[in-house]
Design a protein around this motif. Structure first.
Motif, short mmCIF file in Angstrom:
data_model
loop_
_atom_site.label_atom_id
_atom_site.label_comp_id
_atom_site.label_asym_id
_atom_site.label_seq_id
_atom_site.Cartn_x
_atom_site.Cartn_y
_atom_site.Cartn_z
N CYS A 193 0.84 -1.20 0.00
CA CYS A 193 0.00 0.00 0.00
C CYS A 193 0.87 1.25 0.00
N VAL A 194 0.36 2.31 -0.61
CA VAL A 194 0.96 3.64 -0.48
C VAL A 194 0.14 4.37 0.58
N TYR A 195 0.81 5.00 1.54
CA TYR A 195 0.10 5.65 2.63
C TYR A 195 0.95 6.77 3.21
N SER A 196 0.34 7.53 4.10
CA SER A 196 1.05 8.53 4.89
C SER A 196 0.50 8.49 6.31
N ASP A 197 1.38 8.64 7.30
CA ASP A 197 0.91 8.64 8.68
C ASP A 197 0.56 10.05 9.17
N GLU A 198 0.64 11.03 8.27
CA GLU A 198 0.28 12.40 8.62
C GLU A 198 -1.24 12.53 8.67
N LEU A 199 -1.75 13.26 9.62
CA LEU A 199 -3.20 13.46 9.70
C LEU A 199 -3.48 14.88 10.18
N LEU A 200 -3.81 15.75 9.24
CA LEU A 200 -4.15 17.12 9.55
C LEU A 200 -5.66 17.26 9.74
#
Length: 245
Positions: A193-200
C-alpha cells in the motif's frame, strides 16, 4: 524510427528490451481515476504500458481541478474516464485504453474478470467497495497494489510504502482492517500500500464541498495525491523490471 518507438527511448535505455516488452504486454486495470488514480495512469502510459483499463463512474467537477489530471475548466461535466482516455491517447496514440464508466461494487463485481489482468490497482474512496476489491483482487494471480487515504496530508516526505497489515497511522487502513476482522473476510494474500501517517484537520468550512447527505469532505492537495498515484505506478514498473523470464 517511428514516434511510437521514440516515445520510450529513455525507458528502453534504462530498463532494456526485455523489460520494455514486458511492460508493453502487461494488462493493467486501475479502479478510481481521481486525485490518485489519474496520475498513476498517466505514469503507466508514459512508461510504456499500452493495455490499460480505467474504471470510474464520476464526471469531472470544478472541485476536481485542484488535483486530478484530466480536470480543467474545459472538461467540467465530462465523464472522467472518457476525458482521461482522450488525454492518454495524445501521449501514446497506440495505447489500448478501455474506459469503463461504472463503479466497482457488490452489484457490478461480476462484470470484471480480474484474472485476465497482470496488475490491479485500487484507488477507490468507498470503504465497502475498496474492501470488496481487496478481497477479490487478492484472490487472483494478478499483482495487486492499493492506495490508502491521501486526503488531509501536506508533507510529501511522510509518504511511505508498506504491506497492508503493517501500515501505521492511516485511519483508512485501520478501518479496513477492522472491517476484515469483523466480517472475517480477509485478503487472500499480502499486498503493498501507499500511505502517509500524517493526519491534519480541515482548516476551512467550505459548504460547497458538502453533499446533499452532508457527508464530510476532506481537503486534499495535488502534490500529495500525485505522489501517491505515481508511487503506485512506480511499484508496478519496478515489479516488471525485477521479474526474470
Amino acid at each position: 524510427m517511428g514516434i511510437g518507438k521514440a516515445i520510450f527511448n529513455r525507458v528502453r535505455l534504462l530498463l532494456g528490451d526485455e523489460t520494455v516488452s514486458r511492460i508493453e504486454d502487461a494488462r493493467v486495470i486501475v479502479f478510481g481515476v481521481g486525485g490518485v488514480g489519474s496520475w498513476c495512469v498517466e505514469s503507466l502510459v508514459r512508461s510504456g504500458v499500452r493495455r490499460l483499463t480505467i474504471v470510474d463512474k464520476d464526471v469531472v467537477s470544478v472541485t476536481n481541478i485542484n488535483r486530478q489530471l484530466m480536470a480543467n475548466t474545459t472538461t467540467v461535466g465530462q465523464v472522467k474516464v472518457e476525458a482521461l482516455k482522450e488525454y492518454l491517447l495524445r501521449i501514446n496514440p497506440e495505447a489500448e485504453i478501455d474506459a469503463r464508466c461504472e463503479v466497482y461494487c457488490a452489484d457490478t463485481a461480476h462484470r470484471f474478470d480480474l484474472d485476465t489482468y497482470d496488475y490491479i490497482v485500487d484507488a477507490i474512496d468507498s470503504v465497502a467497495d475498496k474492501a470488496l476489491l481487496i478481497e477479490n483482487a487478492t484472490a487472483t494471480r494478478a499483482r495487486f497494489f492499493s492506495s490508502m487515504g491521501a486526503a488531509l496530508k501536506l508533507d510529501p516526505t511522510r509518504i511511505r510504502v508498506a504491506e497492508f497489515w503493517k501500515v501505521i497511522g492511516c485511519p483508512l487502513a485501520r478501518t479496513l482492517r477492522q472491517r476484515f476482522k469483523r466480517t472475517k473476510h480477509y485478503p487472500k494474500k499480502k499486498f503493498l500500500c501507499v500511505y502517509s501517517d500524517e493526519l491534519l484537520q480541515n482548516q476551512g468550512n467550505d459548504t460547497s464541498c458538502e453533499t446533499e447527505a452532508k457527508t464530510r469532505i476532506n481537503g486534499s492537495l495535488h502534490h500529495i495525491t500525485a505522489i501517491f498515484g505515481m508511487t503506485l505506478a512506480g511499484l508496478i514498473i519496478k515489479d516488471m523490471a525485477d521479474r526474470k523470464g
